[in-house]
Design a protein around this motif. Structure first.
Motif, PDB file in Angstrom:
ATOM      1  N   TYR A  33       0.843  -1.191   0.000  1.00 44.66           N
ATOM      2  CA  TYR A  33       0.000   0.000   0.000  1.00 44.66           C
ATOM      3  C   TYR A  33       0.875   1.237   0.000  1.00 44.66           C
ATOM      4  O   TYR A  33       1.708   1.415   0.888  1.00 44.66           O
ATOM      5  CB  TYR A  33      -0.911  -0.013   1.230  1.00 44.66           C
ATOM      6  CG  TYR A  33      -1.687   1.261   1.458  1.00 44.66           C
ATOM      7  CD1 TYR A  33      -2.603   1.719   0.528  1.00 44.66           C
ATOM      8  CD2 TYR A  33      -1.506   2.009   2.627  1.00 44.66           C
ATOM      9  CE1 TYR A  33      -3.316   2.895   0.742  1.00 44.66           C
ATOM     10  CE2 TYR A  33      -2.224   3.182   2.858  1.00 44.66           C
ATOM     11  CZ  TYR A  33      -3.121   3.619   1.906  1.00 44.66           C
ATOM     12  OH  TYR A  33      -3.834   4.776   2.119  1.00 44.66           O
ATOM     13  N   ILE A  34       0.702   2.084  -1.020  1.00 45.24           N
ATOM     14  CA  ILE A  34       1.442   3.347  -1.109  1.00 45.24           C
ATOM     15  C   ILE A  34       0.425   4.477  -0.969  1.00 45.24           C
ATOM     16  O   ILE A  34      -0.379   4.714  -1.889  1.00 45.24           O
ATOM     17  CB  ILE A  34       2.189   3.479  -2.459  1.00 45.24           C
ATOM     18  CG1 ILE A  34       3.037   2.236  -2.745  1.00 45.24           C
ATOM     19  CG2 ILE A  34       3.041   4.750  -2.465  1.00 45.24           C
ATOM     20  CD1 ILE A  34       4.179   2.004  -1.811  1.00 45.24           C
ATOM     21  N   ALA A  47       9.774   2.332  -2.935  1.00 46.12           N
ATOM     22  CA  ALA A  47       8.680   2.264  -1.968  1.00 46.12           C
ATOM     23  C   ALA A  47       7.965   0.920  -2.048  1.00 46.12           C
ATOM     24  O   ALA A  47       7.599   0.333  -1.029  1.00 46.12           O
ATOM     25  CB  ALA A  47       7.691   3.404  -2.218  1.00 46.12           C
ATOM     26  N   VAL A  48       7.775   0.423  -3.261  1.00 47.66           N
ATOM     27  CA  VAL A  48       7.143  -0.895  -3.435  1.00 47.66           C
ATOM     28  C   VAL A  48       8.027  -1.978  -2.838  1.00 47.66           C
ATOM     29  O   VAL A  48       7.545  -2.887  -2.147  1.00 47.66           O
ATOM     30  CB  VAL A  48       6.875  -1.176  -4.928  1.00 47.66           C
ATOM     31  CG1 VAL A  48       6.381  -2.615  -5.129  1.00 47.66           C
ATOM     32  CG2 VAL A  48       5.845  -0.195  -5.477  1.00 47.66           C
ATOM     33  N   LEU A 102      -0.885  -4.405  -5.408  1.00 51.64           N
ATOM     34  CA  LEU A 102      -0.356  -3.091  -5.047  1.00 51.64           C
ATOM     35  C   LEU A 102      -1.480  -2.064  -5.132  1.00 51.64           C
ATOM     36  O   LEU A 102      -2.098  -1.896  -6.183  1.00 51.64           O
ATOM     37  CB  LEU A 102       0.779  -2.708  -6.001  1.00 51.64           C
ATOM     38  CG  LEU A 102       1.277  -1.254  -5.941  1.00 51.64           C
ATOM     39  CD1 LEU A 102       1.872  -0.933  -4.583  1.00 51.64           C
ATOM     40  CD2 LEU A 102       2.296  -0.998  -7.064  1.00 51.64           C
ATOM     41  N   CYS A 103      -1.752  -1.376  -4.025  1.00 56.25           N
ATOM     42  CA  CYS A 103      -2.770  -0.323  -3.990  1.00 56.25           C
ATOM     43  C   CYS A 103      -2.081   1.036  -3.925  1.00 56.25           C
ATOM     44  O   CYS A 103      -1.258   1.276  -3.044  1.00 56.25           O
ATOM     45  CB  CYS A 103      -3.690  -0.498  -2.784  1.00 56.25           C
ATOM     46  SG  CYS A 103      -4.800  -1.928  -2.904  1.00 56.25           S
ATOM     47  N   LEU A 104      -2.438   1.903  -4.855  1.00 57.34           N
ATOM     48  CA  LEU A 104      -1.876   3.250  -4.910  1.00 57.34           C
ATOM     49  C   LEU A 104      -2.991   4.251  -4.631  1.00 57.34           C
ATOM     50  O   LEU A 104      -3.895   4.431  -5.452  1.00 57.34           O
ATOM     51  CB  LEU A 104      -1.264   3.505  -6.286  1.00 57.34           C
ATOM     52  CG  LEU A 104      -0.092   2.584  -6.672  1.00 57.34           C
ATOM     53  CD1 LEU A 104       0.220   2.713  -8.149  1.00 57.34           C
ATOM     54  CD2 LEU A 104       1.138   2.910  -5.839  1.00 57.34           C
ATOM     55  N   VAL A 156      -4.114  -1.577  -8.127  1.00 55.60           N
ATOM     56  CA  VAL A 156      -5.389  -0.889  -7.955  1.00 55.60           C
ATOM     57  C   VAL A 156      -5.098   0.596  -7.745  1.00 55.60           C
ATOM     58  O   VAL A 156      -4.379   0.969  -6.817  1.00 55.60           O
ATOM     59  CB  VAL A 156      -6.194  -1.437  -6.760  1.00 55.60           C
ATOM     60  CG1 VAL A 156      -7.587  -0.804  -6.744  1.00 55.60           C
ATOM     61  CG2 VAL A 156      -6.298  -2.959  -6.818  1.00 55.60           C
ATOM     62  N   LEU A 157      -5.643   1.428  -8.604  1.00 54.32           N
ATOM     63  CA  LEU A 157      -5.478   2.876  -8.523  1.00 54.32           C
ATOM     64  C   LEU A 157      -6.703   3.485  -7.859  1.00 54.32           C
ATOM     65  O   LEU A 157      -7.834   3.290  -8.321  1.00 54.32           O
ATOM     66  CB  LEU A 157      -5.315   3.476  -9.920  1.00 54.32           C
ATOM     67  CG  LEU A 157      -4.164   2.938 -10.781  1.00 54.32           C
ATOM     68  CD1 LEU A 157      -4.264   3.514 -12.191  1.00 54.32           C
ATOM     69  CD2 LEU A 157      -2.810   3.270 -10.165  1.00 54.32           C
TER      70      LEU A 157
END
Length: 202
Positions: free
Chosen positions: A76-77, A90-91, A128-130, A161-162
Motif C-alpha cells: 500500500y502506497i 517504496a514498493v 499493489l494499492c496506490l 489498484v489505482l
C-alpha cells in the motif's frame, strides 16, 4: 460533543479512516465486490475514482483487510507523488525486499521480479494499492505499467489498484500512457450518500 449527546462509544468523525465504520451502501459495496472478484481472476489494472470525501481511502483499507493473507501479499502506497525509481523503492520496502544502498533501477527491477516470481511459486498473488493516484507523475504511471508486464505463462505477477480523484481520469487521457488506460479492466466510481442512503445509515 457527539459521544455525550448520542451516547456513542467512539468519536464518529475522525480524519483517519476506520474500517469498522465502513457503510456498505450501493456504490461502495459494488466497488468492494468488484475489486475482490477482479483480484481473484488476476486482472492487471483496476481503478476506483471518487470525489474528495467519498471514502476512497476507507474502501482501500477495507479491501486490503478483506484479502485472505493465505492467498495474497499486499503493498500500500498512500502518497505516490514520487519519481519512477523512488516509487519502485517504496514498493520494494512495502514487500520487505532487501536491496543495497544506491541501487540502480535495473538491479531494483531484477530484485522485484525475483520476489514476484518467488511469491507466485507459492501460489499467492501480489496486489499493489496506490492511493491518491491522481497525483502520480505520468512517468511514474508508465513505470508502474511496465512493472505489470511481468507475468508467468498463466497470469500477471502484479496486480495494481489505482484509487484517485476524478482528475485521474483526465490524466489517463494523456497519449503518453494510453497503453496503461487500455489495461484497466475494471473501473468503479464512488458516489456520495443520497437521501435514502443516509436514512438507511441512520
Amino acid at each position: 460533543m457527539y459521544k455525550e449527546h448520542f451516547g456513542l462509544r467512539e468519536l464518529p468523525f475522525t480524519i483517519t479512516p476506520n474500517t469498522t465504520f465502513f457503510f456498505p451502501h450501493s456504490s461502495h459495496q459494488e466497488a468492494l465486490n468488484t475489486l475482490l472478484v477482479a483480484t481473484r481472476t488476476g486482472e492487471g489494472f483496476l481503478k476506483v475514482v471518487g470525489e474528495v470525501g467519498t471514502g476512497k481511502t476507507l474502501l482501500c483499507r477495507k479491501f486490503l483487510d478483506a484479502l485472505d493473507r493465505e492467498d495474497f501479499v499486499t503493498a500500500y502506497i498512500p502518497n505516490p507523488y514520487l519519481g519512477p525509481n523512488t516509487l519502485l523503492l517504496a514498493v520494494a520496502d512495502e514487500l520487505a525486499i532487501a536491496y543495497p544502498d544506491k541501487v540502480n533501477q535495473h538491479h531494483l527491477l531484477k530484485l522485484l521480479t525475483k520476489h514476484l516470481l518467488d511469491v507466485a511459486a507459492t501460489g499467492k498473488r501480489v496486489v499493489l494499492c496506490l492511493d491518491e493516484a491522481q497525483a502520480m507523475p505520468v512517468e511514474t504511471l508508465e513505470a508502474v505499467r511496465l512493472l505489470t508486464n511481468l507475468e508467468t505463462e498463466r497470469r500477471k505477477l502484479l496486480q495494481v489498484v489505482l484509487f484517485g480523484q476524478p482528475e485521474l481520469d483526465q490524466k489517463l487521457t494523456n497519449p503518453a500512457i494510453r497503453q496503461l488506460k487500455q489495461r484497466i479492466t475494471f473501473s468503479c466510481r464512488l458516489r456520495p450518500l443520497n437521501f435514502s442512503d443516509v436514512e438507511f445509515y441512520i
